[in-house]
Design an enzyme around this catalytic site. Structure first.
Site, PDB file in Angstrom:
ATOM      1  N   ASN A 137      -8.885   2.945   7.806  1.00 41.09           N
ATOM      2  CA  ASN A 137      -8.356   1.650   8.580  1.00 41.09           C
ATOM      3  C   ASN A 137      -8.754   1.780  10.040  1.00 41.09           C
ATOM      4  OD1 ASN A 137      -6.666   4.117   8.020  1.00 41.09           O
ATOM      5  ND2 ASN A 137      -5.195   3.119   9.400  1.00 41.09           N
ATOM      6  N   GLY A 184       0.710  -1.181   0.137  1.00 41.58           N
ATOM      7  CA  GLY A 184      -0.079  -0.098  -0.048  1.00 41.58           C
ATOM      8  C   GLY A 184       0.826   1.155   0.065  1.00 41.58           C
ATOM      9  N   THR A 202      13.679  -5.942  -9.385  1.00 41.76           N
ATOM     10  CA  THR A 202      13.046  -7.443  -9.743  1.00 41.76           C
ATOM     11  C   THR A 202      11.539  -7.725  -9.182  1.00 41.76           C
ATOM     12  OG1 THR A 202      15.041  -8.264  -9.749  1.00 41.76           O
ATOM     13  CG2 THR A 202      13.666  -9.936  -9.433  1.00 41.76           C
ATOM     14  N   HIS A 257      -1.826  -8.273   1.875  1.00 44.53           N
ATOM     15  CA  HIS A 257      -2.108  -8.846   2.929  1.00 44.53           C
ATOM     16  C   HIS A 257      -3.324  -8.415   3.518  1.00 44.53           C
ATOM     17  CE1 HIS A 257       0.188  -5.212   4.334  1.00 44.53           C
ATOM     18  NE2 HIS A 257      -0.108  -5.382   5.690  1.00 44.53           N
ATOM     19  N   GLN A 288      -7.799  -0.779   2.518  1.00 40.72           N
ATOM     20  CA  GLN A 288      -8.889  -1.549   3.361  1.00 40.72           C
ATOM     21  C   GLN A 288     -10.144  -1.750   2.677  1.00 40.72           C
ATOM     22  OE1 GLN A 288      -8.377  -2.283   6.479  1.00 40.72           O
ATOM     23  NE2 GLN A 288      -6.579  -1.364   6.834  1.00 40.72           N
ATOM     24  N   CYS A 304      -4.531   4.960  19.372  1.00 37.30           N
ATOM     25  CA  CYS A 304      -3.775   5.295  20.850  1.00 37.30           C
ATOM     26  C   CYS A 304      -2.538   4.720  20.786  1.00 37.30           C
ATOM     27  CB  CYS A 304      -4.792   4.921  22.039  1.00 37.30           C
ATOM     28  SG  CYS A 304      -3.935   5.196  23.449  1.00 37.30           S
TER      29      CYS A 304
HETATM   30  N1  PLP Z   1      -3.558   2.854   3.606  1.00 40.90           N
HETATM   31  C1  PLP Z   1      -4.367   2.336   4.483  1.00 40.90           C
HETATM   32  C2  PLP Z   1      -5.751   2.785   4.662  1.00 40.90           C
HETATM   33  C3  PLP Z   1      -4.071   1.211   5.342  1.00 40.90           C
HETATM   34  O1  PLP Z   1      -5.005   0.737   6.347  1.00 40.90           O
HETATM   35  C4  PLP Z   1      -2.645   0.529   5.123  1.00 40.90           C
HETATM   36  C5  PLP Z   1      -1.950  -0.201   5.936  1.00 40.90           C
HETATM   37  O2  PLP Z   1      -2.549  -0.524   7.113  1.00 40.90           O
HETATM   38  C6  PLP Z   1      -1.743   1.472   4.264  1.00 40.90           C
HETATM   39  C7  PLP Z   1      -2.309   2.528   3.598  1.00 40.90           C
HETATM   40  C8  PLP Z   1      -0.344   0.972   4.025  1.00 40.90           C
HETATM   41  O3  PLP Z   1      -0.234  -0.314   3.421  1.00 40.90           O
HETATM   42  P1  PLP Z   1       1.167  -1.183   3.563  1.00 40.90           P
HETATM   43  O4  PLP Z   1       1.103  -1.404   5.048  1.00 40.90           O
HETATM   44  O5  PLP Z   1       0.656  -2.326   2.654  1.00 40.90           O
HETATM   45  O6  PLP Z   1       2.296  -0.207   3.008  1.00 40.90           O
END
Ligand code: PLP
Length: 397
Positions: free
Chosen positions: A150, A70, A252, A216, A178, A340
């Protein structure tokens, strides 16, 4: 693992993802840039994965760039777009509850001359299309809004925002980390798209220019993700080196990760309707029962438009860090989200943005369900939580 309720942080890898990924470490381990047969086998596997993911998202295979997850997808999308399009304007619109990967990428762009408007969400963690419309200026080049939060699970009105962005010719970047694998998407650029997922029309998301995802979060391996980049969008690479990924992401390719991610997305798309129906029912039951049994508790985010597995609750007069430690000792893994940051006792930007009463601010915990979560696990978590909150409150008297 006893009871795992932190699926928004990482989900168990789906069996299909594991089975698909393993051979690309143990047997077919060639480098996809090599010209020999093992290399070509790896290259074909990546191409097949690209086609499979494109089928699930109703986009074209060449609109997908594979990344390390992400954060990298977000950095590439936001920074890469600004770098390649800055002559068109320097104004960007975003919200005050974006993930740090988005807000920090934008903070970096500010040092390079970008002018950023940060829209405040309401008490349910939502922005409105009207706020976006009012913020648009002649020099607005990009709108960056997350699909779903998230921490509190609130889902933004992305289809409507996409309509506005498209109408005004402004690019829309969506952090869907998410959401992918949990809600239906039809990005709408696939040629000859047949029957669309239920509840979705290809019009809905046509205005999304870029969309970031991370494997993941939907049952794929960690360290793999993708960025959807609508055909015709100019982007500057942020990783320099080899010509991989249409010259947008050097290095790669993570072949097992990519193949596993494709298997995970196929499986989650296939099961999506049933999984989300089941998770929504469990989630609503869990929220209702916590609010009923634990005095001075409140749910965060909207009740109607939230991620199927998200249960974000705040308790007045308790420290989330203490709740989490005691829950862990009881064999239940949940999280404060980043709600928190226990050691420092600071309250997250999301919790601050929704302006909850002060006595609740430090007592926010996040429990996130998966399609595997059972009613018995939910019952056990509620029982433990009820006891722990009561004990902590009694200790304060
Ligand atoms: N954006 C959101 C809304 C997320 O919940 C997360 C990770 O929890 C990310 C971005 C970042 O993703 P990554 O941990 O795969 O880099």
């Amino acid at each position: 693992m006893a009871i795992y309720l932190d699926n928004a942080a990482a989900m168990r890898a789906r069996a299909e993802a594991l089975a698909a990924a393993m051979p690309y470490m143990a047997e077919q381990y060639g480098n996809p840039s090599s010209l020999h047969t093992p290399g070509l086998t790896a290259k074909k596997a990546i191409q097949k994965a690209r086609e499979d993911i494109a089928t699930c998202l109703w986009c074209k295979p060449n609109e997908l760039v594979f990344t390390s997850g992400g954060t990298e997808s977000i950095n590439l999308g936001i920074k890469g777009f600004f770098e390649a399009n800055r002559s068109r304007g320097k104004h960007i619109i975003t919200t005050n509850i974006e993930h740090h990967a988005v807000s920090e990428s934008l903070a970096w762009l500010r040092t390079l001359g970008a002018d950023i408007t940060v829209l405040p969400v309401n008490g349910e963690g939502l922005i409105t299309v009207e706020q976006i419309v009012r913020a648009i200026r002649p020099d607005t080049v990009l709108i960056a809004v997350q699909y779903a939060n998230n921490e509190i699970g609130s889902i933004q009105p992305i289809a409507e925002i996409a309509g506005v962005a498209k109408g005004k010719g402004i690019a829309l970047f969506v952090d869907a980390v998410q959401a992918v694998g949990h809600v239906p998407f039809a990005l709408g650029s696939a040629e000859g798209a047949g029957k669309l997922p239920q509840g979705t029309t290809s019009q809905d998301f046509l205005g999304i220019t870029m969309l970031a995802a991370s494997a993941h979060k939907f049952g794929g391996p960690k360290g793999t993700g993708f960025l959807f980049v609508r055909e015709g969008t100019k982007l500057a690479p942020q990783m320099h080196g080899g010509p991989q990924e249409m010259r947008l992401r050097a290095g790669t390719e993570n072949v097992p990760g990519i193949v596993g991610m494709a298997a995970a997305i196929i499986s989650s798309c296939r099961e999506l309707r049933e999984d989300s129906r089941k998770m929504r029912a469990l989630r609503d039951n869990m929220i209702d029962r916590i609010l009923e049994t634990i005095p001075d508790s409140r749910v965060n985010g909207t009740r109607t438009n939230r991620l199927p597995g998200n249960v974000s609750i705040s308790f007045a007069g308790v420290e989330a860090a203490s709740v989490l430690v005691l829950m862990d000792m009881a064999g239940i893994a949940c999280s404060g989200g980043s709600a928190c940051t226990s050691a420092s006792g600071t309250v997250s930007h999301v919790i601050q943005a929704i302006h909850m009463p002060e006595e609740y601010e430090n007592g926010t915990i996040r429990m996130t369900l998966s399609p595997d979560t059972t009613r018995a696990e939910v019952d056990a978590a509620i029982a433990a939580l009820t006891e722990i909150v009561a004990k902590l409150r009694a200790g304060r008297q």
